[in-house]
Motif scaffolding. Structure first.
Motif, PDB file in Angstrom:
ATOM      1  N   GLN A   1       0.823  -1.207   0.000  1.00 23.06           N
ATOM      2  CA  GLN A   1       0.000   0.000   0.000  1.00 23.06           C
ATOM      3  C   GLN A   1       0.858   1.257   0.000  1.00 23.06           C
ATOM      4  O   GLN A   1       0.564   2.225  -0.723  1.00 23.06           O
ATOM      5  CB  GLN A   1      -0.930  -0.004   1.212  1.00 23.06           C
ATOM      6  CG  GLN A   1      -2.066  -1.008   1.115  1.00 23.06           C
ATOM      7  CD  GLN A   1      -2.857  -1.108   2.402  1.00 23.06           C
ATOM      8  OE1 GLN A   1      -2.958  -0.154   3.158  1.00 23.06           O
ATOM      9  NE2 GLN A   1      -3.405  -2.286   2.668  1.00 23.06           N
TER      10      GLN A   1
ATOM     11  N   ARG B   1      -2.907   2.211   9.015  1.00 25.32           N
ATOM     12  CA  ARG B   1      -3.188   1.058   8.181  1.00 25.32           C
ATOM     13  C   ARG B   1      -2.782  -0.247   8.871  1.00 25.32           C
ATOM     14  O   ARG B   1      -3.416  -1.283   8.676  1.00 25.32           O
ATOM     15  CB  ARG B   1      -2.466   1.178   6.836  1.00 25.32           C
ATOM     16  CG  ARG B   1      -3.062   2.187   5.891  1.00 25.32           C
ATOM     17  CD  ARG B   1      -4.545   1.942   5.590  1.00 25.32           C
ATOM     18  NE  ARG B   1      -4.806   0.551   5.275  1.00 25.32           N
ATOM     19  CZ  ARG B   1      -5.904  -0.090   5.646  1.00 25.32           C
ATOM     20  NH1 ARG B   1      -6.841   0.529   6.337  1.00 25.32           N
ATOM     21  NH2 ARG B   1      -6.089  -1.347   5.299  1.00 25.32           N
TER      22      ARG B   1
ATOM     23  N   THR C   1      -5.518  -3.028   9.461  1.00 25.68           N
ATOM     24  CA  THR C   1      -5.308  -4.299   8.768  1.00 25.68           C
ATOM     25  C   THR C   1      -5.134  -5.439   9.759  1.00 25.68           C
ATOM     26  O   THR C   1      -5.672  -6.530   9.566  1.00 25.68           O
ATOM     27  CB  THR C   1      -4.078  -4.217   7.846  1.00 25.68           C
ATOM     28  OG1 THR C   1      -4.234  -3.125   6.942  1.00 25.68           O
ATOM     29  CG2 THR C   1      -3.916  -5.501   7.043  1.00 25.68           C
TER      30      THR C   1
END
Length: 296
Positions: A88, A225, A229
């Motif tokens: 990402q 993130r 995640t």
């Protein structure tokens, strides 16, 4: 009495008063549930009778650390989380650098790039399942026409993990891109002009100007993130259900199954507490790598 206070002291008191509602709100919504979860992790709590917990001390933690499934799920969670974050950040940074250039249709393309992030996760994952279908999926159709073979994307351990990481990356890289793009647009052009006068090429400007200027934003983005995640439940649950052969089962799924399938909410809370400890450790590592408060 207030008249004897200095301007700085009055400003501090005002700041505290303004922050108090937010601190109380955070305490009620975050701190209290964490403390209650910690309390439950020291108990056996039946999902059929949650109002009568039975104190077991450290038994849940001992059993969890001796459970091979826990270590397998922790390994899967680490692979899934950090592979997704690296991809990402890489894809988001590349797209942000491209969209920071001046070309025709740039604003339209910026809007299109955000589409994966705007689609609800449930819809996005169901679309991915159809695309990964071994018989009718468009990905295998392309592979069969172009290369003469197909892959059972969700049917083998390695390909299922790759598929999950790919979907997560596609779904959330726009979040990284939009944050980095916003920071790129605030970097002073004079820094690049001075570097050009010193004879710096594009690579030196990227590594000595762009990356240092982006480090604080990358720290926040990478941390957020990682938290989201590592705690991700719905993407894996819908896409693979943790299979095949528990190859994509991660800790949120284990917590869910311990709490409801195995009728032990206390053990599910123990898994959740371990996830909290791991994320605190990840924060410390990220802070050391990015060091957002260092002087530039």
């Amino acid at each position: 009495m207030n008249s004897t206070l200095t301007f700085e002291q009055r400003e501090k008191r005002l700041a505290i008063k303004l922050l108090m509602p937010s601190l109380v709100f955070v305490g009620i919504l975050i701190v209290l549930p964490i403390l209650y979860n910690l309390y439950l992790s020291f108990n056996f709590v039946s999902s059929f009778d949650p109002s009568h917990p039975k104190f077991v001390g450290l038994e849940n933690y001992k059993n969890l650390l001796q459970n091979e499934v826990f270590w397998n799920d922790l390994f899967n969670a680490i692979v899934y989380t950090f592979s997704s974050i690296v991809l990402q950040l890489s894809v988001g940074l590349g797209v942000a650098l491209f969209l920071n250039q001046d070309f025709a249709g740039r604003n339209l393309l910026r809007g299109i790039v955000l589409l994966p992030y705007l689609i609800p996760t449930v819809c996005a994952v169901f679309m991915a399942r159809w695309m990964f279908d071994p018989v009718t999926g468009i990905i295998n159709k392309i592979l069969q026409v172009g290369f003469g073979f197909s892959i059972n994307w969700l049917g083998t351990p390695l390909s299922a993990m790759i598929s999950a990481i790919s979907v997560n990356t596609w779904r959330f890289f726009p979040f990284v891109e939009i944050a980095l793009l916003a920071r790129l647009q605030t970097i002073s052009p004079s820094l690049y002009e001075a570097a050009e006068l010193d004879g710096a090429n594009a690579f030196r400007k990227f590594f000595h100007i762009t990356l240092p200027e982006l480090s604080s934003v990358m720290f926040v983005v990478a941390l957020l993130r990682t938290i989201w995640t590592f705690n991700d439940f719905q993407l894996i649950y819908i896409l693979t259900g943790g299979g095949p052969m528990d190859a994509t089962e991660i800790l949120p799924l284990l917590a869910y199954r311990e709490a409801f399938d195995n009728n032990n909410i206390g053990m599910g809370c123990t898994v959740a507490m371990f996830m909290t400890f791991f994320l605190i450790l990840a924060f410390a590592v990220y802070y050391k790598i990015f060091n957002p408060l260092k002087e530039r």
